[in-house]
Design a protein around this motif. Structure first.
Motif, PDB file in Angstrom:
ATOM      1  N   ARG A 215     -82.334 -36.400 -71.972  1.00  0.00           N
ATOM      2  CA  ARG A 215     -81.328 -37.352 -71.525  1.00  0.00           C
ATOM      3  C   ARG A 215     -81.961 -38.725 -71.272  1.00  0.00           C
ATOM      4  N   VAL A 216     -83.123 -38.724 -70.664  1.00  0.00           N
ATOM      5  CA  VAL A 216     -83.838 -39.977 -70.399  1.00  0.00           C
ATOM      6  C   VAL A 216     -84.237 -40.651 -71.702  1.00  0.00           C
ATOM      7  N   GLN A 217     -84.739 -39.868 -72.665  1.00  0.00           N
ATOM      8  CA  GLN A 217     -85.173 -40.447 -73.937  1.00  0.00           C
ATOM      9  C   GLN A 217     -83.996 -41.061 -74.695  1.00  0.00           C
ATOM     10  N   THR A 218     -82.850 -40.417 -74.652  1.00  0.00           N
ATOM     11  CA  THR A 218     -81.653 -40.976 -75.295  1.00  0.00           C
ATOM     12  C   THR A 218     -81.248 -42.280 -74.638  1.00  0.00           C
ATOM     13  N   ALA A 219     -81.298 -42.323 -73.308  1.00  0.00           N
ATOM     14  CA  ALA A 219     -80.948 -43.546 -72.584  1.00  0.00           C
ATOM     15  C   ALA A 219     -81.937 -44.671 -72.895  1.00  0.00           C
ATOM     16  N   CYS A 220     -83.182 -44.335 -73.125  1.00  0.00           N
ATOM     17  CA  CYS A 220     -84.192 -45.352 -73.467  1.00  0.00           C
ATOM     18  C   CYS A 220     -83.873 -45.993 -74.809  1.00  0.00           C
ATOM     19  N   VAL A 221     -83.500 -45.193 -75.766  1.00  0.00           N
ATOM     20  CA  VAL A 221     -83.167 -45.721 -77.093  1.00  0.00           C
ATOM     21  C   VAL A 221     -81.925 -46.604 -77.015  1.00  0.00           C
ATOM     22  N   GLU A 222     -80.977 -46.194 -76.198  1.00  0.00           N
ATOM     23  CA  GLU A 222     -79.744 -46.981 -76.060  1.00  0.00           C
ATOM     24  C   GLU A 222     -80.017 -48.319 -75.381  1.00  0.00           C
ATOM     25  N   ALA A 223     -80.824 -48.337 -74.349  1.00  0.00           N
ATOM     26  CA  ALA A 223     -81.134 -49.587 -73.645  1.00  0.00           C
ATOM     27  C   ALA A 223     -82.070 -50.471 -74.471  1.00  0.00           C
ATOM     28  N   ASP A 224     -83.038 -49.883 -75.111  1.00  0.00           N
ATOM     29  CA  ASP A 224     -83.944 -50.562 -76.049  1.00  0.00           C
ATOM     30  C   ASP A 224     -84.518 -51.875 -75.494  1.00  0.00           C
ATOM     31  N   ASP A 225     -85.182 -51.790 -74.329  1.00  0.00           N
ATOM     32  CA  ASP A 225     -85.877 -52.957 -73.790  1.00  0.00           C
ATOM     33  C   ASP A 225     -87.265 -52.534 -73.338  1.00  0.00           C
ATOM     34  N   ASP A 226     -88.071 -53.496 -72.872  1.00  0.00           N
ATOM     35  CA  ASP A 226     -89.482 -53.198 -72.591  1.00  0.00           C
ATOM     36  C   ASP A 226     -89.658 -52.171 -71.475  1.00  0.00           C
ATOM     37  N   ARG A 227     -88.763 -52.154 -70.500  1.00  0.00           N
ATOM     38  CA  ARG A 227     -88.888 -51.154 -69.434  1.00  0.00           C
ATOM     39  C   ARG A 227     -88.677 -49.750 -69.989  1.00  0.00           C
ATOM     40  N   ARG A 228     -87.661 -49.592 -70.815  1.00  0.00           N
ATOM     41  CA  ARG A 228     -87.363 -48.292 -71.390  1.00  0.00           C
ATOM     42  C   ARG A 228     -88.413 -47.906 -72.441  1.00  0.00           C
ATOM     43  N   TRP A 229     -89.041 -48.861 -73.107  1.00  0.00           N
ATOM     44  CA  TRP A 229     -90.138 -48.533 -74.026  1.00  0.00           C
ATOM     45  C   TRP A 229     -91.287 -47.882 -73.241  1.00  0.00           C
ATOM     46  N   LEU A 230     -91.520 -48.411 -72.058  1.00  0.00           N
ATOM     47  CA  LEU A 230     -92.590 -47.868 -71.209  1.00  0.00           C
ATOM     48  C   LEU A 230     -92.273 -46.429 -70.800  1.00  0.00           C
ATOM     49  N   VAL A 231     -91.038 -46.179 -70.405  1.00  0.00           N
ATOM     50  CA  VAL A 231     -90.638 -44.825 -70.015  1.00  0.00           C
ATOM     51  C   VAL A 231     -90.746 -43.873 -71.205  1.00  0.00           C
ATOM     52  N   ALA A 232     -90.246 -44.300 -72.356  1.00  0.00           N
ATOM     53  CA  ALA A 232     -90.267 -43.450 -73.549  1.00  0.00           C
ATOM     54  C   ALA A 232     -91.699 -43.149 -73.988  1.00  0.00           C
TER      55      ALA A 232
END
Length: 393
Positions: A215-232
């Protein structure tokens, strides 16, 4: 720092009087330093003068004894030299108490702080600062078990967890031991084996379940910004947050005969936690996607995540606060971004990955002398297990 003409054998620093006396040239070989200096623990001119003169008198007697032992007594003196000094042991230890906690801290940082992070320095200064708050800027040799227990109780009353109390005590012990070693004396044992509840207030970090991780990985792709790149990136590599946030762009290698990987190595702005933390981790799943997104963005910065890196180092606490706040609705209670690192180990267990390979991927130290030999497993072997891990549904 200047000598004060009105108080003999003293100078002032921060309003506090310090005793200072040069070692006589003919006795220089007896001492490691050319001066004897330590805090008189007072801001009172009268008290300082009294204490300074008392210490000076003891020193003169001590030096007289040393000269008698070296040169021999006068012919007319029939009394044994040692019998002249009932308190010989006390006199010989006059330099034992010369190093205060502040001076010990300066020595420790000078000898052990080279190449270490600002966090190391701040943590050490904080621990010794807390001890000075409780006990005063005492000479190291005067610290007692009562001081250690008072320090422990003060830390607990301040609300520190058992693990934090342990870190503070360990830090103080290290500073004291280095100072004692430099003075060539036995290390005071006041802070050894201090009793406290090591589990008090400690909350175990739960691994992020696979369904929540997806679920987190899907949300990271949807947000697609530097913070979510770090999480992914962390989600499918298990990197520590400080390791990932402190990466250089050059650490992300997309084109290599053995496949894409991230190189975890020390930098001036971000040292590594342990020697085994230096490693290459294959980029698979969301981690490879994140690395490609980082490198696809034009940037003049050498940092992969410049938002969380500055001249003072990696802003790991700021990154943790921001990212965990975002994660709260997506993961079960008790989970955090560090739980992804815990989850990595469980995910590799699920595909029956050998434990020493798991250790190499995560940068954990593998027990046993034999594991220190060789270069470790090649990227192709690590990739096989990590791809098997990411294919589990």
């Amino acid at each position: 720092m200047a000598y004060n003409n009105r108080v003999r054998f003293c100078f002032r620093k921060g309003g506090v009087f310090y005793f200072v006396r040069r070692v006589p040239a003919d006795l220089a070989s007896v001492y490691k330093h050319t001066r004897i200096s330590f805090s008189l623990r007072t801001k009172s001119r009268t008290v300082a003068q009294s204490r300074a003169m008392a210490v000076a008198a003891r020193l003169e007697e001590h030096w007289f004894r040393l000269r008698l032992e070296r040169d021999g007594p006068p012919v007319s003196l029939s009394v044994p030299v040692k019998s002249l000094f009932a308190n010989q042991a006390a006199l010989s230890e006059v330099t034992l108490s010369s190093t205060t906690l502040t001076q010990a801290l300066e020595t420790y940082l000078r000898l052990r702080g080279a190449g270490r992070s600002q966090l190391f320095r701040r943590t050490t200064e904080r621990a010794v600062g807390y001890l000075i708050t409780v006990c005063g800027d005492r000479p190291v040799a005067e610290l007692t078990r009562r001081d250690a227990n008072a320090f422990r109780d003060w830390l607990i009353a301040k609300g520190l967890t058992g693990s934090s109390v342990g870190r503070m005590l360990s830090c103080v012990r290290a500073v004291i031991n280095v100072a004692a070693n430099e003075e060539g004396i036995d290390s005071p044992r006041a802070f050894s084996s201090v009793q406290y509840d090591r589990k008090a207030g400690v909350v175990s970090r739960a691994p992020v379940p696979l369904v929540a991780l997806r679920r987190v990985q899907t949300a990271c792709v949807e947000a697609d910004d530097d913070r979510r790149w770090l999480v992914a990136l962390i989600a499918d590599t298990g990197l520590r947050l400080s390791e990932a946030a402190g990466l250089a762009r050059a650490d992300l290698v997309l084109h290599h005969p053995e496949g894409a990987f991230v190189e975890v190595r020390p930098h001036d702005w971000r040292p590594l936690k342990t020697a085994s933390s230096a490693r290459r981790v294959p980029l698979v799943g969301s981690a490879e996607w994140a690395a490609r997104r980082v490198l696809s963005k034009a940037s003049r910065s050498a940092y992969a995540f410049p938002r969380y890196v500055s001249g003072d180092g990696v802003k790991a606490n700021a990154a943790s606060a921001t990212l965990n706040k975002w994660l709260i609705p997506l993961v079960p209670e008790g989970c955090s971004i560090h739980g992804m690192r815990h989850a990595l180990r469980d995910r590799l267990r699920t595909v029956e990955c050998p434990s020493d390979i798991v250790d190499q991927i995560g940068g954990w130290t593998t027990a046993g002398a034999g594991h220190g030999y060789g270069k470790g497993y090649p990227l192709t072997v690590l990739r096989k297990w990590m791809e098997a891990m990411t294919n589990v549904t």
